[in-house]
Write an enzyme that holds these catalytic residues in place. Structure first.
Site, PDB file in Angstrom:
ATOM      1  N   ASP A 110       0.830  -1.203   0.000  1.00 38.56           N
ATOM      2  CA  ASP A 110       0.000   0.000   0.000  1.00 38.56           C
ATOM      3  C   ASP A 110       0.869   1.260   0.000  1.00 38.56           C
ATOM      4  OD1 ASP A 110      -2.499   1.199   0.031  1.00 38.56           O
ATOM      5  OD2 ASP A 110      -3.245  -0.130   1.602  1.00 38.56           O
ATOM      6  N   ASP A 159     -10.105   3.332  -3.708  1.00 40.31           N
ATOM      7  CA  ASP A 159     -10.811   2.106  -3.291  1.00 40.31           C
ATOM      8  C   ASP A 159     -12.197   2.022  -3.927  1.00 40.31           C
ATOM      9  OD1 ASP A 159      -8.567   1.770  -1.820  1.00 40.31           O
ATOM     10  OD2 ASP A 159      -9.565   1.642   0.119  1.00 40.31           O
ATOM     11  N   TRP A 177      -3.200   3.391  -5.732  1.00 42.90           N
ATOM     12  CA  TRP A 177      -4.519   3.902  -6.178  1.00 42.90           C
ATOM     13  C   TRP A 177      -4.384   4.820  -7.393  1.00 42.90           C
ATOM     14  CZ3 TRP A 177      -2.623   6.470  -1.589  1.00 42.90           C
ATOM     15  CH2 TRP A 177      -2.516   5.600  -0.505  1.00 42.90           C
ATOM     16  N   GLY A 178      -3.413   4.534  -8.236  1.00 42.77           N
ATOM     17  CA  GLY A 178      -3.215   5.353  -9.437  1.00 42.77           C
ATOM     18  C   GLY A 178      -2.225   6.483  -9.223  1.00 42.77           C
TER      19      GLY A 178
HETATM   20  C1  GLA Z   1      -6.021   1.014   1.182  1.00 42.21           C
HETATM   21  C2  GLA Z   1      -6.151  -0.029   0.054  1.00 42.21           C
HETATM   22  C3  GLA Z   1      -7.245  -1.003   0.400  1.00 42.21           C
HETATM   23  C4  GLA Z   1      -6.967  -1.692   1.716  1.00 42.21           C
HETATM   24  C5  GLA Z   1      -6.789  -0.627   2.791  1.00 42.21           C
HETATM   25  C6  GLA Z   1      -6.297  -1.218   4.094  1.00 42.21           C
HETATM   26  O1  GLA Z   1      -7.122   1.824   1.262  1.00 42.21           O
HETATM   27  O2  GLA Z   1      -6.411   0.617  -1.143  1.00 42.21           O
HETATM   28  O3  GLA Z   1      -7.380  -1.963  -0.631  1.00 42.21           O
HETATM   29  O4  GLA Z   1      -5.822  -2.481   1.612  1.00 42.21           O
HETATM   30  O5  GLA Z   1      -5.815   0.347   2.404  1.00 42.21           O
HETATM   31  O6  GLA Z   1      -6.135  -0.209   5.067  1.00 42.21           O
END
Ligand code: GLA
Length: 531
Positions: free
Chosen positions: A171, A226, A205-206
């Site tokens: 992450d 997400d 996330w991009g």
């Molecule tokens: C981010 C990721 C999610 C998940 C959460 C966990 O938001 O994008 O997919 O893994 O963290 O905290």
């Protein structure tokens, strides 16, 4: 614009190089695709088709994530038929799995994971499943419950290797001031140094446009924020994610996938029609199929959706092309540009409106010769019509899709889907008498073509030899250990096997499994006795 003829039989499928979308309708949110760097997968052979599995975040968030849950889900993957359909990855996401000790090393949270993260991993491997773990590139994970890898990259990757992870999602929370490319590159280097092949799933996330650079250091990258808050599947949000991910089709390919996040199909809040449409979109986009619903309580319809072999065959197609939108008008869109390994094409018509709608798909619109007779297979009703020339008209209910396979022939092959009875061989020599011990791994292909024999990578240690033999649609890997002359201790090796998909000639994902040998006493180097 270059034109390439893929099949010159009855139904002539042409693939146009370049972007065939109507100009201006879908604004490019990023710069034009750059040529892909040599992917990391070229070396480790991992994720040559999109990974399939399950992660807890969408259904559960942080709680209750513990060993009991992961074990129950692993059981459900097997008993529901998801394993036989190709799903293999399972493990904890965010949640309190580990902490950092005073010596800087990660240790399992034994209250939540009493078998230890390694013990849980071994049991997952014994079920013929693969082990997925989670961490973060910054100082803490997103919930701040666990330490991130910043400043500990090499020792942490060693810990994940010791726990025997096969897949690591990393992450991007709490990374203020960090250079994204350098950070993920160090993590990649640390993974390689740890010596265990792992699928590297980047989760920014991009942010930092990973599709432009991440193929050389990972296998998949999240393209959007997400898809939902834990437990709150959101259909409208999911569709926005799909439309954003669609724009990046040029960047995907074997070993390098755009990841529009874990699936929400099967979660409360979606209808069975929406589940089916969601799943179809993910398959057409060659997205990783990481289920996010509670697999212990699925309806029969959800199971049928998630395990549809013909839809999974689109996702797992060996050419690894991500389909895209080629036409849209109001609530109707046509997704295509996905040639398949046997010369067929995958096509999807999506109705986002409130009323049933009809769409005529002209062959010319999906770059097939107008006069070509084609068979049209509906992958959900499992009906085939044709041969048709000129095109086909479909009627699609609200929120629904028509997921079609358009082929020159009335039948088509399904690509390989590999299922193993176990990914762990554990052998033990109890005394000093030399012996030959052996353990098998049986690997079954659920696809249609007969696979060549798996080739074992050279360089096994002297104590191990592996032979592969055919047994119907399965192949049996016999792992023979001769203990003569071995010293007391624990021995371990990861065996790699490679294969080639016979219809396309494309390399398949490398197959890896662990062999453990426990030698209780020094063993004589005298004549062997067979057991
Ligand atoms: C981010 C990721 C999610 C998940 C959460 C966990 O938001 O994008 O997919 O893994 O963290 O905290």
């Amino acid at each position: 614009m270059k034109t390439r003829i893929i099949v010159a039989a009855a139904c002539v499928v042409l693939v146009l190089a370049g972007n065939s979308r109507p100009g201006g309708l879908f604004p490019q949110n990023q710069a034009a695709p750059s040529p892909q760097p040599a992917g990391r997968a070229l070396a480790d052979g991992l994720a040559m088709t999109p990974p399939l599995g399950w992660y807890p975040w969408n259904a559960f968030g942080e709680e209750p994530q513990n060993e009991k849950l992961i074990r129950e889900i692993a059981e459900a993957i097997v008993s529901s038929g998801l394993k036989d359909a190709g799903y293999s990855l399972v493990g904890p996401d965010e949640g309190i799995c580990f902490s950092r000790g005073a010596d800087g090393r990660l240790t399992t949270n034994l209250e939540r994971y009493p078998s230890g993260l390694r013990g849980l991993g071994d049991d997952i491997h014994r079920k013929g499943l693969k082990y997925a773990l989670y961490t973060d590139a910054g100082t803490r994970t997103c919930s701040t419950a666990m330490p991130g890898t910043k400043g500990h990259e090499f020792e942490d990757m060693r810990a994940f290797a010791d726990w025997r992870a096969d897949y690591l999602k990393i992450d991007w929370c709490n990374t203020e001031g960090q250079d994204i490319i350098k950070t993920y590159a160090i993590l990649d280097e640390a993974q390689r140094a740890a010596g265990r092949p792992m699928i590297h799933s980047l989760c920014s996330w991009g942010e930092g446009y990973p599709w432009r650079w991440a193929a050389s250091i990972g296998h998949l990258w999240r393209t959007t924020s997400d898809i939902c808050a834990p437990g709150q599947a959101d259909w409208a949000m999911a569709i926005r994610v799909a439309w954003a991910n669609e724009k990046l089709s040029a960047f995907a390919g074997p070993g390098r996938w755009n990841d529009p996040d874990m699936m929400i199909a099967g979660m409360p809040g979606l209808t069975e029609t929406q589940n089916r449409s969601f799943f179809s979109l993910w398959c057409l986009m060659a997205a990783p199929l990481i289920a996010g619903n509670d697999l212990r309580s699925m309806s029969r319809a959800t199971i049928e959706t998630l395990t549809n072999p013909e839809a999974i065959g689109i996702d797992q197609d060996p050419l690894g092309v991500q389909g895209k939108i080629v036409w849209a008008d109001g609530n109707l869109s046509l997704w295509a540009g996905k040639p398949l390994f046997d010369g067929s094409q995958a096509v999807l018509i999506f109705n986002q409106g409130k009323h049933r709608a009809k769409k005529r798909v002209a062959w010319t619109e999906i770059v097939i010769d107008e006069a070509a007779p084609c068979y049209v297979r509906n992958l959900w009703t499992r009906e085939t019509s044709g041969p048709l020339t000129g095109g086909v008209t479909v009627s699609v209910a609200p929120d629904d899709v028509a997921l079609l396979r358009i082929s020159a022939k009335n039948e088509f092959p399904l690509p390989p889907v590999i299922v193993a009875d176990s990914y762990l061989v554990s052998l033990r020599a109890d005394n000093s008498a030399p012996k030959t011990l052996s353990g098998t791994i049986t690997v079954t292909d659920k696809g249609s073509a007969e696979l060549p024999l798996w080739r074992i990578e050279k360089g096994l240690p002297a104590w191990l030899s592996v032979t592969v033999a055919r047994n119907g649609k399965s192949q049996v890997f016999t792992n023979a250990v001769s203990t003569a002359g071995l010293k007391k201790g624990s021995y371990h090796v990861v065996v790699r096997a490679d294969n080639t998909e016979p219809v396309s000639g494309k390399p398949m994902s490398a197959l890896y499994y662990d062999v453990d040998l426990e030698v209780a006493q020094d063993v004589d180097s005298r004549t062997l006795r067979h057991e």
